[in-house]
Design an enzyme around this catalytic site. Structure first.
Site, mmCIF file in Angstrom:
data_model
loop_
_atom_site.group_PDB
_atom_site.id
_atom_site.type_symbol
_atom_site.label_atom_id
_atom_site.label_comp_id
_atom_site.label_asym_id
_atom_site.label_seq_id
_atom_site.Cartn_x
_atom_site.Cartn_y
_atom_site.Cartn_z
ATOM 1 N N LYS A 19 0.953 -1.004 0.052
ATOM 2 C CA LYS A 19 0.004 0.056 0.291
ATOM 3 C C LYS A 19 1.096 1.179 -0.020
ATOM 4 O O LYS A 19 1.799 1.384 1.023
ATOM 5 C CB LYS A 19 -0.885 -0.012 1.277
ATOM 6 N N GLY A 50 -8.449 9.559 9.307
ATOM 7 C CA GLY A 50 -8.424 9.579 10.732
ATOM 8 C C GLY A 50 -9.487 10.481 11.001
ATOM 9 O O GLY A 50 -9.754 10.735 12.244
ATOM 10 N N ASN A 110 -9.241 1.486 9.958
ATOM 11 C CA ASN A 110 -8.569 1.450 11.193
ATOM 12 C C ASN A 110 -9.145 2.178 12.164
ATOM 13 O O ASN A 110 -9.541 1.896 13.160
ATOM 14 C CB ASN A 110 -7.116 2.064 10.688
#
EC number: 2.8.1.10
Length: 267
Positions: free
Chosen positions: A99, A160, A209
Site C-alpha cells: 500500500k 483519521g 482502522n
C-alpha cells in the site's frame, strides 16, 4: 455472498480490509479482526523500526491470523523512503503487495500526487503489486491506473477524520470512469453507514482502522462495519430503484373501493 474481492489476481472472501494500529490492546485488536471477518490486514512498517526488526513480535502475532498482509509506507515523504520501505516489506513479509502512501501535506496527510506517480512507476517496475493511497482526483487516479496500478485506494475524507464521504460526485465519477479498476475506499470513513454508502456506489471494498480501533467497543464496531459492507454490496448488485420527485403509490388504485360499491348497492 459468493463474490470475492480481486487484489492482483488473489481472490479475497471479504471486501473489508482492517488496519492494525491504535487499538487499546493486542487482545482487543484480535477480537476486532475476528469479528470483522476480514481476509486482509494492513500494517505500518516505519512505525515499527523495520531496520532493527523492532516489531518482530507484533508481526508474528499478525501472521498467526493466517490472513493476507498488506504492508504500507505510512510516514514516507520522499520517493526514496517509500521505495526503500517497500523493499524491506517484501523481504520481511514475502509479499509483493504494498500500500503506497506518500504524504505531501502534514496537516491533512494528503498524498503527494506528483511523487506518488513517480514512486508507483518505480515499484511497478520492480515487480510490486502497488495499491496507492490517493485522493479522489480523477486525473490522478487515471494516471495511476494507466501506469499499471490495478487497485486504487482513494480517500473519502482526510485520514483519521471519520467525516465520511465529503465529495460523493468525485467518488461516483471515479467508479463510472474507471470501470475496470478495483477501487477500495481508504480513509475518512467513521460510521458503518459511510461504508454502506460507498459500497452502494459500486466500490469494491473499504479499508478501515481508526473507525474501529477508536470505538468504545472495537469488536462490535468491526462487526457493524462488516454487516454494512455486505449490505451495501448487496444493494449495489440488486440495483436501486431510480429516484423521482413525485410521489408514487406502492399499491395502484384500480376502480372504486369495494366498500363504496356495497354502499351504493344498498348493503
Amino acid at each position: 455472498m459468493s463474490e470475492t474481492l480481486d487484489i492482483y489476481g488473489t481472490a479475497l472472501p471479504s471486501r473489508l480490509i482492517l488496519g492494525t494500529s491504535l487499538y487499546p490492546s493486542p487482545a482487543i485488536m484480535q477480537q476486532a479482526i475476528t469479528a470483522s471477518g476480514c481476509a486482509a490486514l494492513t500494517l505500518s512498517l516505519r512505525r515499527q523500526a523495520p531496520e532493527q526488526r523492532g516489531g518482530e513480535q507484533f508481526w508474528q502475532g499478525l501472521r498467526s491470523f493466517n490472513l493476507h498482509l498488506l504492508p504500507n509506507t505510512a510516514g514516507c515523504h520522499t520517493v526514496q523512503q517509500a521505495v526503500t520501505l517497500a523493499q524491506m516489506s517484501r523481504e520481511i513479509f514475502h509479499t509483493n503487495w504494498i500500500k503506497l502512501e506518500l504524504i505531501g501535506d502534514d496537516y491533512n496527510l494528503q498524498p503527494d500526487a506528483v511523487l506518488l506517480l513517480s514512486a508507483a512507476e518505480q515499484l511497478l517496475a520492480a515487480g510490486f503489486n502497488v495499491l496507492p493511497y490517493c485522493t479522489d482526483d480523477l486525473v490522478l487516479c487515471k494516471r495511476l491506473f494507466e501506469l499499471g496500478c490495478k487497485v486504487l485506494m482513494p480517500w473519502a475524507a482526510p485520514i483519521g477524520t471519520g467525516l465520511g464521504v465529503l465529495n460523493p460526485y468525485a467518488l461516483r465519477t471515479l467508479r463510472e470512469r474507471l470501470p475496470e479498476a478495483t477501487l477500495i475506499v481508504d480513509a475518512g470513513l467513521g460510521l458503518p453507514s459511510h461504508a454502506c454508502q460507498v459500497m452502494e456506489m459500486g466500490f469494491d471494498g473499504v479499508l478501515l482502522n481508526s473507525a474501529v480501533a477508536l470505538a468504545k467497543n472495537p469488536p462490535l464496531m468491526a462487526l457493524a462495519f462488516a454487516n454494512a459492507v455486505h449490505a451495501g454490496r448487496s444493494a449495489f448488485l440488486a440495483g436501486a430503484m431510480p429516484p423521482q420527485h413525485l410521489a408514487s403509490p406502492s399499491t395502484p388504485v384500480l376502480g372504486m373501493p369495494f366498500w363504496l360499491q356495497e354502499t351504493q348497492n344498498g348493503h
